[in-house]
Scaffold this active site. Structure first.
Site, mmCIF file in Angstrom:
data_model
loop_
_atom_site.group_PDB
_atom_site.id
_atom_site.type_symbol
_atom_site.label_atom_id
_atom_site.label_comp_id
_atom_site.label_asym_id
_atom_site.label_seq_id
_atom_site.Cartn_x
_atom_site.Cartn_y
_atom_site.Cartn_z
ATOM 1 C CB SER A 133 -40.145 51.719 -15.233
ATOM 2 O OG SER A 133 -40.205 50.840 -15.994
ATOM 3 C CB SER A 140 -33.791 63.970 -9.860
ATOM 4 O OG SER A 140 -33.993 62.999 -10.232
ATOM 5 C CG ASP A 162 -50.726 59.944 -15.939
ATOM 6 O OD1 ASP A 162 -49.818 60.344 -16.829
ATOM 7 O OD2 ASP A 162 -51.541 58.531 -15.863
ATOM 8 C CG HIS A 218 -51.455 57.319 -19.885
ATOM 9 N ND1 HIS A 218 -52.562 56.605 -20.780
ATOM 10 C CD2 HIS A 218 -52.202 57.804 -18.952
ATOM 11 C CE1 HIS A 218 -53.609 56.496 -20.028
ATOM 12 N NE2 HIS A 218 -53.366 57.164 -18.754
ATOM 13 N N GLY A 269 -41.141 49.448 -18.566
ATOM 14 C CA GLY A 269 -40.177 50.126 -19.122
ATOM 15 C C GLY A 269 -38.983 49.131 -19.142
ATOM 16 C CG ASP A 327 -53.565 52.640 -20.050
ATOM 17 O OD1 ASP A 327 -53.222 51.590 -20.263
ATOM 18 O OD2 ASP A 327 -53.463 53.336 -18.800
ATOM 19 C CD GLU A 351 -55.039 25.016 -5.210
ATOM 20 O OE1 GLU A 351 -55.269 25.310 -6.367
ATOM 21 O OE2 GLU A 351 -54.038 24.412 -5.049
ATOM 22 C CD GLU A 359 -51.994 26.138 -8.838
ATOM 23 O OE1 GLU A 359 -52.737 25.939 -10.085
ATOM 24 O OE2 GLU A 359 -51.981 25.313 -7.848
#
Length: 330
Positions: free
Chosen positions: A27, A51, A83, A108, A134, A191, A227, A231
């Protein structure tokens, strides 16, 4: 008030004669690479052989090479793989091919802060961390807007690392919204704390606790879902758009009164004390060490907890209800 940096504070000319390598095409990787390309930078994407992202990046019009080759020919290397994969990737395919004066970049601070990656002293090290996913970084860039970001300089070997970080922030569109200077330590610890205590861990447990309380009291699961979970987005949108005051202006007086009377009974002194404990474990490295060990041990506890969470009634009830909502893409 902390200083915010905007478009005029960044100069794309700092990338003159430099190629930028983006490692990873998830992302954030895709957003960074495409935004920089559209900003006129010379960009290459580095991916491992086989990949699934190789063809996607090529279809997006980007130059794709092996990680090793991409790093060799670049002067700025942004690492945007997960990470837990960064340290191994750095040692094997990044570090041996960095030249003096090159720059190593992150979105990060985890691996630098917890010394999983110890960069050479003869390279610049900086961070630009957009405060949004991203896909949003990419979408708003295309709308000539930007997602705010944090930026930091860890090692300023060339004496121009801050200018490079601000130029990078400008290239991905962040300076359109504003960038705030921080440190790798501050970004990492805040973070992780935000994710664990509030945004992910805190919110999901609060939702489950509310749902379980209503269901155990005999109310319909579907009503409890609406609920306590459905919401939530409505409230968060109001908070996002205008803070607490906007949310409280928009809800009923009854809801606002309940907010004032009950909120501190749920998030009480014990909760706040536990939050301090969570923060301490982030600061002293306990959480990082546990997470690193969990990965080395094959993620047994992580995978078990993930499996258990999917068995909660909220999951099945939510799927059924969301299938009724034509405006939600499942």
């Amino acid at each position: 008030m902390a200083k915010m940096y905007y478009g005029k504070d960044g100069d794309l000319n700092v990338f003159e004669g430099k190629k930028v390598c983006v490692l990873g095409y998830g992302s954030q990787g895709r957003a960074h690479a495409l935004n920089m390309k559209d900003s006129g930078l010379d960009v290459v994407v580095g991916l491992y052989e086989g990949s699934k992202s190789i063809q996607k990046a090529k279809d997006d019009g980007l130059l794709v090479k092996s990680v090793k080759d991409a790093v060799k020919e670049s002067q700025v290397v942004m690492i945007l793989v997960p990470d837990t994969k960064q340290a191994k990737l750095y040692e094997e395919e990044v570090k041996p091919f960095l030249d003096e004066g090159d720059a190593l970049a992150f979105a990060h601070g985890f691996n630098i802060n917890y010394e999983q990656i110890v960069a050479n002293k003869d390279v610049d090290v900086f961070m630009v961390a957009p405060k949004g996913p991203g896909h949003l970084v990419r979408r708003v860039y295309e709308e000539n807007k930007g997602v705010p970001a944090l930026f930091a300089v860890y090692n300023d070997y060339t004496g121009k690392c801050k200018e490079l970080a601000l130029g990078y922030a400008k290239a991905i569109g962040a300076l359109r919204a504003g960038a705030l200077e921080t440190t790798f330590k501050e970004e990492t610890e805040t973070d992780l704390f935000g994710e664990q205590a509030v945004l992910c861990g805190g919110v999901t447990e609060l939702i489950k606790a509310g749902f379980d309380t209503l269901v155990e009291a005999g109310y319909q699961k579907e009503v409890a879902y609406f609920e306590c979970l459905h919401e939530m987005k409505l409230i968060v949108d109001l908070l996002y758009e205008g803070g607490f005051e906007n949310m409280r202006y928009s809800i009923s007086d009854t809801a606002e009164y309940g907010d004032y009377e009950v909120g501190r009974r749920i998030i009480n002194s014990k909760t706040r004390e536990e939050m301090k404990n969570v923060l301490s474990e982030i600061q002293d490295g306990t959480f990082a060490n546990n997470w690193i060990k969990e990965n080395k041990d094959g993620r047994v506890n992580f995978n078990k907890r993930k499996e258990d969470e999917l068995k909660h009634d909220l999951v099945s009830v939510g799927k059924d209800l969301r299938n009724m909502m034509s405006w939600i893409q499942n």
